[in-house]
Design a protein around this motif. Structure first.
Motif, PDB file in Angstrom:
ATOM      1  N   ASP B 148      16.295  -9.887  -5.873  1.00 15.36           N
ATOM      2  CA  ASP B 148      17.301 -10.562  -6.693  1.00 15.36           C
ATOM      3  C   ASP B 148      17.366 -12.065  -6.432  1.00 15.36           C
ATOM      4  O   ASP B 148      18.196 -12.754  -7.022  1.00 15.36           O
ATOM      5  N   ARG B 177      19.758 -14.458  -8.488  1.00 14.06           N
ATOM      6  CA  ARG B 177      19.797 -14.479  -9.950  1.00 14.06           C
ATOM      7  C   ARG B 177      21.181 -14.100 -10.443  1.00 14.06           C
ATOM      8  O   ARG B 177      21.929 -13.391  -9.772  1.00 14.06           O
ATOM      9  N   THR B 182      19.645  -9.321 -13.915  1.00 14.46           N
ATOM     10  CA  THR B 182      19.235  -8.183 -13.090  1.00 14.46           C
ATOM     11  C   THR B 182      19.834  -6.900 -13.638  1.00 14.46           C
ATOM     12  O   THR B 182      20.388  -6.105 -12.913  1.00 14.46           O
ATOM     13  N   ARG B 213      26.108  -6.458 -10.993  1.00 14.80           N
ATOM     14  CA  ARG B 213      25.104  -5.660 -10.287  1.00 14.80           C
ATOM     15  C   ARG B 213      25.643  -5.274  -8.925  1.00 14.80           C
ATOM     16  O   ARG B 213      26.448  -5.994  -8.341  1.00 14.80           O
ATOM     17  N   SER B 636      11.355   0.303 -11.377  1.00 22.77           N
ATOM     18  CA  SER B 636      12.453  -0.366 -12.073  1.00 22.77           C
ATOM     19  C   SER B 636      12.540   0.158 -13.494  1.00 22.77           C
ATOM     20  O   SER B 636      11.541   0.539 -14.103  1.00 22.77           O
TER      21      SER B 636
END
Lengths: 181, 637
Positions: B148, B177, B182, B213, B636
């Motif tokens: 991240d 980020r 994300t 997140r 992911s």
């Protein structure tokens, strides 16, 4: 000699003055990034073999209703190639046939008539790229979105599949969103 | 503190400054053409991370930043395969990074490297993470989900005018980020001969705008070994979780984020060291007319550490700060602001050593102003100062003057003169060994700030779209550096060392082909430190730090067909003089293969051609850093 130096100095100053002007505009930067994406996409999409008449046939990116982007793209692709094909930029007007294009970018100015143009491209091996809200629903394959001052994009796989285009997982990995059904 | 200032720099896309020097230097029609050509060299990831405003005035101004700035991109970190923040910092050619054992690192810029190094300011998302206990960083308590991280900005040299005391030899700014970048789920698991780890993150859009997140990670690192092969008891387990929510945009919006962690580490004798802590930060930014903007930030940080047999510490920190930047006149862009930080420190002392008083409140207040003056089309002058007060020495002035000359769009010459201080920490004033008199070692009641006066000259250029480089030369004069003065039978911390250091930092990037990038870096350092004539220090200048005279790095990033990546990084670190550590070379490599969309398999090797080597410390007590292999699966969606 002195004259030459002076002249060069003057040219540099002129460029510099233009720089100040250009930089106050945000728009060109966004356009340039989109142009770079349009060129880059070519390396991550597989067209059916019939899309290229000959091995040395050009890779043609059509631009509709986005002259500033066309200019940026022409600068960007000079002497470059995509998958071994030299790149050509073609400005397209509404209603013109799309045959021979590999990519078609449709500018926001055209968003009111987006569905019409996308319908014309439907089923053809043309990667359609847009920058309008709800463009994916209208049949576009890739749609640019501004997010956090960055240019991101969403991808609609079913539309690409209808055009017999295979989009690489590396491109999808960078997409903000991928619509799969 | 200058955290806000850093964030402003961050927002303004210093990112990719070297790969994208041209975007930043962009000027005029000709440069636009070249910019376009340059953009074509970027990867999709880089394009997607490029801030649109980076070509606008605000970012252009930062590209002109008259400082030795290197940006480690998130992509660099992911491609390096590293598993910790300190290891990621090895990617910056302007840092010295020496691993001490499983959890400790000595990290510095421009010399003075030490396990308790104290001249570097480190921030994670605007939160200052150096401890007022010794003005350094407990690296074992600093972590985040590496996937991240957006970028790490590393500035070597003083940054005190914006960032405050402690930014003497450098500033490290870790920026994650935004939550909107994300989205989706990420899960990773990795195992190797030295460590194992798992981590996961999930990011969602929030109803009514905004994104959130959450992440969690856990790792288990094995013990290190001595040169004779015996095991060092320093096995380490750590778990961390956290979240970040962002509303609005980076320019005008709100961020709320926090982390919590807990870990335990073996020590040679006695019970395990335990660590725990958490933090919560809120930040609001508003764009005003034109380039004007305001930003305000508050955070709370709790960190606890229990080292059985030595001491236990609980530190609670509150920090609030605000900043306003505005076009004051046609050629003047002014940034000003202030902040206040308050730290409540409680130490449970042992018989062996004590921080006295055991409970104390520290506070720092600062105001700063900086004016960026545009002098014609090619020159830019930045004048600024910060005034920062601390409980030990009162108010310190931290001025700097920087000038940048841009003869053409592809070149920047800059020079800077700065004064920075390293304000006293508890270690300098409050440490006593043993806990009761007679003391062998005592904090100095008159210990004052260490002072650096630094001159820098730098040059950055992008002679072609494929090649860019940066060279910085520096000359620093130091005064009032820490010494151990003998007073009777006690050593008292004093300020009787002075000296100078000079050196060169250089790095460059060459895009050999669209799929192959080469980067190189070099550090040359020459230090001349001496005790003042009235000093009674018997340990000499070695305590100030232990630095190599040279360091070289070379990195290759290659994209192979079929979604494969191959990265190699080699580094040579010169010998450390005292205690002597031999020069060493190390080669790290990573091979990654994207099996299908969202599924990546990678193998990382560290110290590929070397069974083991020491990086820091005396032979009898130091650890060897062994060859390591790590296999990781990343998914992911």
């Amino acid at each position: 000699m002195v004259a030459l130096t002076l002249r060069l100095g003057f040219a540099a100053a002129l460029l510099w003055a233009q720089a100040g002007f250009a930089q106050t505009e945000n728009r060109p930067a966004e356009v340039q990034i989109k142009a770079a994406f349009l060129y880059k996409f070519g390396d991550f999409v597989q067209w059916p073999p019939a899309a290229f008449a000959r091995a040395d046939a050009p890779f043609v990116i059509g631009v509709l209703a986005a002259d500033d982007l066309a200019v940026a793209l022409e600068q960007l692709v000079a002497n470059r190639s995509v998958q071994g094909h030299p790149v050509a930029v073609r400005r397209v007007r509404r209603g013109e046939p799309l045959a021979g294009l590999h990519v078609l970018f449709i500018g926001q100015a055209e968003s009111a008539r987006l569905a019409e143009t996308l319908a014309a491209a439907r089923g053809q091996a043309v990667l359609t790229v847009t920058e309008s809200e709800n463009a994916l629903a209208a049949g576009s394959m890739i749609n640019f979105v501004a997010e956090d001052q960055r240019v991101r994009f969403d991808v609609a796989l079913p539309s690409a599949e209808r055009g017999q285009l295979k989009i690489s997982s590396r491109l999808l990995a960078v997409a903000r969103r991928v619509i799969t059904s | 503190m200058g955290d806000v200032a850093i964030s402003v720099q961050g927002r303004c896309a210093l990112t990719h400054i070297f790969t994208l020097a041209l975007a930043c230097f962009s000027a005029g029609a000709a440069a636009q053409v070249q910019l376009a050509a340059n953009l074509a060299e970027l990867s999709l990831e880089e394009l997607a991370n490029l801030q649109v405003t980076s070509v606008s005035r605000r970012a252009e101004r930062l590209a002109d930043a008259a400082a030795a700035l290197y940006v480690i991109t998130g992509e660099d970190i992911r491609r390096s395969g590293v598993t910790s923040l300190p290891e990621a910092l090895r990617l910056a050619p302007n840092l010295e990074v020496a691993r001490i054992d499983s959890r400790q690192y000595a990290i510095s810029a421009r010399g003075f490297n030490n396990s308790i190094g104290n001249k570097l300011l480190v921030l994670i998302d605007g939160r200052t993470v150096y401890t007022p206990l010794f003005s350094g960083v407990f690296w074992d308590a600093q972590d985040t989900l590496l996937d991240d991280i957006d970028r790490i900005e590393v500035i070597s040299g003083p940054g005190a005018t914006l960032w405050g005391a402690n930014a003497v030899n450098g500033v490290i700014n870790v920026i994650t980020r935004r939550a909107s970048e994300t989205r989706g789920t990420l899960a990773e698991a990795g195992a190797g001969n030295r460590e194992r780890g798992i981590s996961a993150r999930h990011g969602v859009d929030l109803q009514g705008g905004g994104a959130l997140r959450i992440y969690g990670k856990f790792f288990d690192r094995d013990n290190t070994v001595r040169a004779n092969g015996s095991a060092v008891r320093d096995e380490w387990q750590n778990g961390q979780t956290g979240f970040r929510g962002d509303w609005g945009s980076a320019a005008s919006g709100f961020t709320l984020q926090g982390d919590a962690y807990r870990g335990s580490i073996q020590q040679p004798v006695g019970n395990d060291v335990t660590l725990s802590g958490g933090n919560l930060l809120g930040r609001m930014t508003r764009s005003l007319a034109g380039e004007d903007r305001v930003q305000a930030q508050v955070y709370f940080d709790n960190t606890q550490r229990d080292i059985p047999g030595s001491f236990a510490e609980r530190l609670n920190t509150f920090d609030a700060e605000a900043q306003h930047a505005f076009q004051a006149a046609r050629d003047h862009f002014v940034t000003w602001g202030g902040g206040h930080r308050r730290a409540y420190d409680r130490v449970n002392n042992s018989a062996g050593l004590a921080f006295l008083p055991d409970r104390t409140t520290l506070h720092w207040t600062n105001v700063f102003a900086q004016d960026e003056v545009t002098l014609g089309e090619r020159w830019r002058l930045t004048l600024g100062t910060k005034f920062e007060s601390n409980v030990y020495t009162g108010t310190e002035a931290l001025p700097s003057a920087r000038i940048a000359w841009k003869p053409d769009p592809q070149q920047l010459v800059w020079a800077a003169a700065s004064r920075a201080v390293r304000a006293p920490s508890r270690l300098d004033r409050d440490l006593f060994v043993p806990a009761q008199p007679p003391f062998l070692l005592a904090g100095g009641p008159d210990f004052r700030s260490e002072v650096a006066k630094v001159l820098e000259l730098g040059y950055r250029a992008q002679p072609s779209t494929r090649f860019s480089y940066s060279v910085t030369g520096f000359y620093s004069q130091y005064d009032h550096l820490r010494t151990l003065e003998r007073v009777g039978t006690t050593f008292v911390l004093g300020n009787k060392m002075e000296g100078r250091s000079k050196g060169i930092e250089a790095w460059g990037t060459f895009q050999a082909a669209s799929h192959w990038r080469l980067s190189a870096g070099a550090l040359l350092l020459d230090q001349d430190l001496r005790l003042k004539s009235d000093s009674t220090d018997t340990s000499g200048v070695a305590a100030a730090g232990n630095d190599p005279k040279h360091q070289f790095t070379l990195r290759s990033s290659l994209d192979l067909a079929g979604n494969q990546h191959f990265d190699v990084m080699a580094r040579y670190v010169g010998a450390l003089p005292n205690p002597a550590v031999p020069a060493y070379s190390a080669v790290d490599a990573r091979y990654a293969w994207q099996l299908q969309r969202g599924l990546e398999l990678s193998v990382t090797a560290q110290n590929l051609f070397d069974h083991a080597h020491p990086e820091f410390g005396a032979p009898a007590t130091r650890s060897e850093i062994e060859r390591g292999f790590f296999v990781r699966v990343k998914w992911s969606h």
